[in-house]
Design a protein around this motif. Structure first.
Motif, PDB file in Angstrom:
ATOM      1  N   GLU A   4     -31.384 -23.947 -35.265  1.00 32.27           N
ATOM      2  CA  GLU A   4     -30.615 -24.408 -33.429  1.00 32.27           C
ATOM      3  C   GLU A   4     -31.709 -25.001 -33.003  1.00 32.27           C
ATOM      4  OE1 GLU A   4     -27.367 -24.222 -32.397  1.00 32.27           O
ATOM      5  OE2 GLU A   4     -28.651 -25.419 -30.000  1.00 32.27           O
ATOM      6  N   VAL A   5     -31.403 -26.620 -32.600  1.00 28.42           N
ATOM      7  CA  VAL A   5     -32.167 -27.305 -31.643  1.00 28.42           C
ATOM      8  C   VAL A   5     -31.550 -27.427 -30.289  1.00 28.42           C
ATOM      9  CG1 VAL A   5     -33.106 -29.765 -32.117  1.00 28.42           C
ATOM     10  CG2 VAL A   5     -32.404 -28.595 -33.743  1.00 28.42           C
ATOM     11  N   PRO A   6     -32.452 -26.686 -29.733  1.00 25.10           N
ATOM     12  CA  PRO A   6     -31.683 -26.564 -28.169  1.00 25.10           C
ATOM     13  C   PRO A   6     -31.865 -27.323 -27.192  1.00 25.10           C
ATOM     14  CG  PRO A   6     -32.849 -25.200 -28.832  1.00 25.10           C
ATOM     15  CD  PRO A   6     -33.100 -25.710 -29.828  1.00 25.10           C
ATOM     16  N   LEU A   7     -31.312 -28.051 -25.645  1.00 27.84           N
ATOM     17  CA  LEU A   7     -32.063 -28.553 -24.559  1.00 27.84           C
ATOM     18  C   LEU A   7     -32.715 -27.004 -23.888  1.00 27.84           C
ATOM     19  CD1 LEU A   7     -29.191 -29.519 -26.258  1.00 27.84           C
ATOM     20  CD2 LEU A   7     -30.104 -31.470 -24.434  1.00 27.84           C
TER      21      LEU A   7
ATOM     22  N   CYS B  68     -33.600 -33.884 -19.299  1.00 26.66           N
ATOM     23  CA  CYS B  68     -33.086 -34.441 -20.002  1.00 26.66           C
ATOM     24  C   CYS B  68     -32.379 -34.895 -20.262  1.00 26.66           C
ATOM     25  CB  CYS B  68     -33.612 -33.076 -21.633  1.00 26.66           C
ATOM     26  SG  CYS B  68     -32.034 -31.831 -21.289  1.00 26.66           S
ATOM     27  N   GLY B  69     -31.430 -35.741 -19.602  1.00 27.26           N
ATOM     28  CA  GLY B  69     -29.770 -36.501 -19.844  1.00 27.26           C
ATOM     29  C   GLY B  69     -28.648 -36.466 -18.284  1.00 27.26           C
ATOM     30  N   GLY B  70     -28.447 -36.540 -19.054  1.00 34.45           N
ATOM     31  CA  GLY B  70     -27.002 -36.535 -17.651  1.00 34.45           C
ATOM     32  C   GLY B  70     -27.256 -37.055 -16.726  1.00 34.45           C
TER      33      GLY B  70
ATOM     34  N   PRO C 175     -41.496 -30.683 -29.070  1.00 31.90           N
ATOM     35  CA  PRO C 175     -40.691 -31.636 -28.455  1.00 31.90           C
ATOM     36  C   PRO C 175     -39.836 -31.565 -27.745  1.00 31.90           C
ATOM     37  CG  PRO C 175     -39.931 -30.902 -30.807  1.00 31.90           C
ATOM     38  CD  PRO C 175     -40.867 -30.258 -29.772  1.00 31.90           C
ATOM     39  N   VAL C 176     -38.693 -32.536 -26.974  1.00 31.45           N
ATOM     40  CA  VAL C 176     -37.823 -32.238 -25.878  1.00 31.45           C
ATOM     41  C   VAL C 176     -36.398 -33.118 -26.907  1.00 31.45           C
ATOM     42  CG1 VAL C 176     -37.377 -32.954 -23.335  1.00 31.45           C
ATOM     43  CG2 VAL C 176     -39.041 -32.148 -24.074  1.00 31.45           C
TER      44      VAL C 176
ATOM     45  N   ILE D  79     -39.978 -36.996 -28.377  1.00 36.73           N
ATOM     46  CA  ILE D  79     -38.668 -37.109 -28.162  1.00 36.73           C
ATOM     47  C   ILE D  79     -37.292 -37.402 -28.995  1.00 36.73           C
ATOM     48  CG2 ILE D  79     -36.489 -38.077 -26.226  1.00 36.73           C
ATOM     49  CD1 ILE D  79     -38.717 -38.435 -24.312  1.00 36.73           C
ATOM     50  N   ALA D  80     -36.653 -36.258 -29.090  1.00 33.86           N
ATOM     51  CA  ALA D  80     -35.597 -36.573 -29.750  1.00 33.86           C
ATOM     52  C   ALA D  80     -34.342 -37.389 -28.595  1.00 33.86           C
ATOM     53  CB  ALA D  80     -35.037 -35.195 -30.351  1.00 33.86           C
TER      54      ALA D  80
END
Ligand code: ZN
Length: 295
Positions: free
Chosen positions: A184-187, A200-202, A225-226, A15-16
Motif C-alpha cells: 500500500e502506498v498511502p497518501l 498533496c493534491g485535489g 516520499p510524498v 514526489i511520486a
C-alpha cells in the motif's frame, strides 16, 4: 550559479506524481447530476487537461503514474496508447468510477476485472497499481484489498491517512506498508507550522497559496516520499459548469484558473518519480511496515 540552482530543488526524497484520469462528468461530486447512463451524451474534454499534463511532463522529462478509468480505455484508446508510448506508468482507477463503499465484493471484483482487461488490452502493458475512486479503501471497505491482490495487481494507492468523514484510515502508517498481501502506498497530510494540511493534491492544492504547499512539501520530503494526485479536469478551466450545491461547487471549481501555473511551478521546484518505482525501492529496502485491518 547553474549548479546552485540545480541543487536548490534537491529534497531528500522524491514526489511520486500521480493522475486519476477521468473526465469532468465522472467525478463523485457530479454523481447526482450526471448519471452513468448519461456519460455517453456528455462532451468529452479529457484530452484538454491531458494535453497540458503530457506536454508539461515531456518538457521536464518527468515520468508519472496515470490511474485510468477502464471506461475511458474503451472510449479514448488513443489517449491511453499515447500515455504508455511516452513512458509513463499505466494504473487502474476502476471501470465506472463507483466508490467502493457503494459496491459489494462481487460487483467490485467485476468492475475491477473489466477495467484491468480494458487497460491491458489497449496499452499492451501489465497493470500493477490501483487507485480507488475517491480514496474509498477504508476500514469498512478493506475487503477490497484481497480482491485487488487476487486480480493480479501488485500494489494499491487508495488509502488516505486521515479522519475525513467520507474516506480515510486515520491509524494507517504514513510509509509504504504491506497489507492483505499487497503493497500500500498511502497518501497523507503534510505538516505546516504545526497544522496537518492535505497539500498533496485535489481541491487543497488548488485552493492554498503555492508558497504554503511548497514549504509543507519541502518539510515533508525530509522524512520520506510524498504521493501527489491530480486530475485532467483540474487543468481545464473552461469545462462546462454544472449547478452543483454550494459545497460541491466550491470543491470542484475552486482555483481552476490558476492551477496550470501552480502545477508548472511545482514541476520546477521538485524531483519526481512514478508510484511503481517507489514500490520497487521500498521492496528493495526490505524495510516495509505492515498493517492489519481489524473488522
Ligand atoms: Zn477519480
Amino acid at each position: 550559479m547553474s549548479k546552485l540552482i540545480a541543487n536548490s530543488k534537491k529534497s531528500k526524497h522524491p514526489i511520486a506524481l500521480s493522475f486519476d484520469v477521468e473526465d469532468w462528468f465522472t467525478v463523485r461530486n457530479m454523481r447526482d447530476f450526471v448519471s452513468d447512463s448519461e456519460w455517453d451524451k456528455q462532451e468529452m474534454r479529457v484530452n484538454i487537461g491531458m494535453d497540458f499534463i503530457l506536454n508539461a511532463l515531456a518538457g521536464k522529462n518527468i515520468k508519472a503514474t496515470f490511474y485510468i478509468l477502464g471506461w475511458l480505455a474503451d472510449r479514448a484508446p488513443e489517449l491511453i496508447k499515447k500515455i504508455a508510448d511516452q513512458g509513463h506508468e499505466i494504473g487502474c482507477h476502476s471501470y465506472q468510477h463507483t466508490p467502493i463503499d457503494l459496491l459489494d465484493p462481487k460487483s467490485f471484483e467485476a468492475d475491477l476485472k473489466k477495467a484491468v482487461a480494458a487497460l491491458e488490452s489497449v496499452s499492451g502493458r501489465k497493470i500493477k497499481g490501483f487507485r480507488a475512486p475517491s480514496f474509498s479503501v477504508m476500514h469498512k471497505t478493506s475487503w477490497a484489498l484481497p480482491i485487488i491482490r487476487d486480480c493480479g495487481l501488485e500494489y494499491d494507492s487508495s488509502i488516505f491517512v486521515t479522519s475525513h468523514p467520507d474516506y480515510g484510515v486515520k491509524d494507517f502508517p504514513t510509509a509504504i506498508t504491506t497489507v492483505s498481501g499487497l503493497t500500500e502506498v498511502p497518501l497523507k497530510k503534510s505538516k505546516f507550522f504545526g497544522a496537518q494540511v492535505p497539500v498533496c493534491g485535489g481541491g487543497y492544492f488548488r485552493m492554498l497559496p503555492y508558497a504554503m504547499t511548497k514549504s509543507a512539501l519541502k518539510q515533508d520530503l525530509q522524512s520520506g516520499p510524498v504521493v501527489m494526485y491530480f486530475h485532467p479536469w483540474e487543468f481545464d478551466p473552461e469545462q462546462p459548469r454544472v449547478a452543483l450545491p454550494a459545497i460541491k461547487r466550491f470543491r470542484h471549481y475552486v482555483g481552476l484558473n490558476s492551477n496550470r501555473d501552480k502545477f508548472l511551478s511545482l514541476l520546477n521546484d521538485f524531483e519526481f518519480t512514478t508510484v511503481e518505482s517507489l514500490v520497487q525501492d521500498a521492496k528493495a529496502s526490505n524495510n516495509l511496515s505492515s498493517y492489519t485491518f481489524k473488522n
